[in-house]
Design an enzyme around this catalytic site. Structure first.
Site, PDB file in Angstrom:
ATOM      1  CB  SER A 105      -0.958  -0.094   1.193  1.00 23.99           C
ATOM      2  OG  SER A 105      -1.926   0.910   1.128  1.00 23.99           O
ATOM      3  CG  ASP A 155      -7.090  -1.778  -3.717  1.00 27.05           C
ATOM      4  OD1 ASP A 155      -7.699  -0.978  -2.984  1.00 27.05           O
ATOM      5  OD2 ASP A 155      -5.879  -2.013  -3.619  1.00 27.05           O
ATOM      6  CG  HIS A 186      -5.996  -1.751   0.077  1.00 28.41           C
ATOM      7  ND1 HIS A 186      -5.393  -1.201  -1.038  1.00 28.41           N
ATOM      8  CD2 HIS A 186      -5.273  -1.316   1.149  1.00 28.41           C
ATOM      9  CE1 HIS A 186      -4.353  -0.471  -0.656  1.00 28.41           C
ATOM     10  NE2 HIS A 186      -4.260  -0.535   0.663  1.00 28.41           N
TER      11      HIS A 186
END
Ligand code: MLT
Length: 204
Positions: A105, A155, A186
């Site tokens: 991320s 996501d 995600h």
């Protein structure tokens, strides 16, 4: 002699022959977050794990953002330079090879920025849920650098088009890119773990 830096970090020595892993956590994480994941996917490697210095409502990150998915690019560039200095410094201090980044991320986004802005710093990268970190990606070259990009098709934070923009930029740079899009969001899944293990074992 101790390595002097103002980053909080973990350095855990491992194999002298395999490249170290540079672990880069997601928003709200810290330098301990990805240690177990690293042990699961690439046991025995030297681990270098810094904590992002930016705080967003108390949550550590590697660079500032203006909104979700909208980055403060001046800060991003400055933080990428600062992190590159840390990586160079700690690798020289311990006499280890250029590391393979493993980022999730926000950590994957700063790893993508390191690839684009500091080519040659990293020996490869695993980018989990990453996007193109800059609106205008610079031209750069990464001949045959192994990169695994794993995206989530659903996501909500990383639009697939942005992941594809990053993939195109890495391909154009000459990286040996594998881009997998999983039918997930995600968060990481067992499939991510399997892909990472295979990718990292193939580099040994
Ligand atoms: C970022 O800010 O880097 C991305 O939006 C992912 C995240 O929330 O960390």
């Amino acid at each position: 002699m101790k390595f002097e830096t103002d980053f909080h970090f973990v350095f855990r020595p491992g194999s002298a022959t395999l490249r170290p892993l540079l672990l880069l956590h997601g928003t709200g994480g810290n330098e301990h977050d990805l240690l177990d994941l690293a042990d699961a996917v690439a046991p025995g490697r030297t681990l270098i794990s810094p904590r992002g210095k930016v705080l967003e409502h108390g949550m550590p990150r590697f660079f500032k953002r203006l909104a979700e998915g909208v980055f403060d690019e001046a800060d991003l560039r400055r933080r990428a330079d600062e992190l590159a200095g840390f990586v160079n410094g700690i690798c020289t201090h311990h006499g280890v090879q250029a590391p393979v980044a493993l980022g999730f991320s926000n950590g994957a986004n700063i790893a993508a920025a390191l690839l684009a802005l500091h080519p040659g710093l990293l020996g490869g990268a695993v980018l989990l849920r990453a996007m193109a970190p800059l609106k205008d990606m610079p031209a750069f070259t990464l001949p045959q650098t192994p990169v695994l990009l794993v995206s989530g098709g659903q996501d909500p934070m990383i639009p697939l088009a942005q992941a594809e923009r990053l993939a195109a930029s890495l391909r154009q740079a000459g990286a040996a890119l594998t881009h997998e899009t999983l039918p997930t969001g995600h968060g990481l899944t067992q499939t991510d773990i399997g892909l990472m293990s295979r990718f990292l074992s193939a580099q040994e």
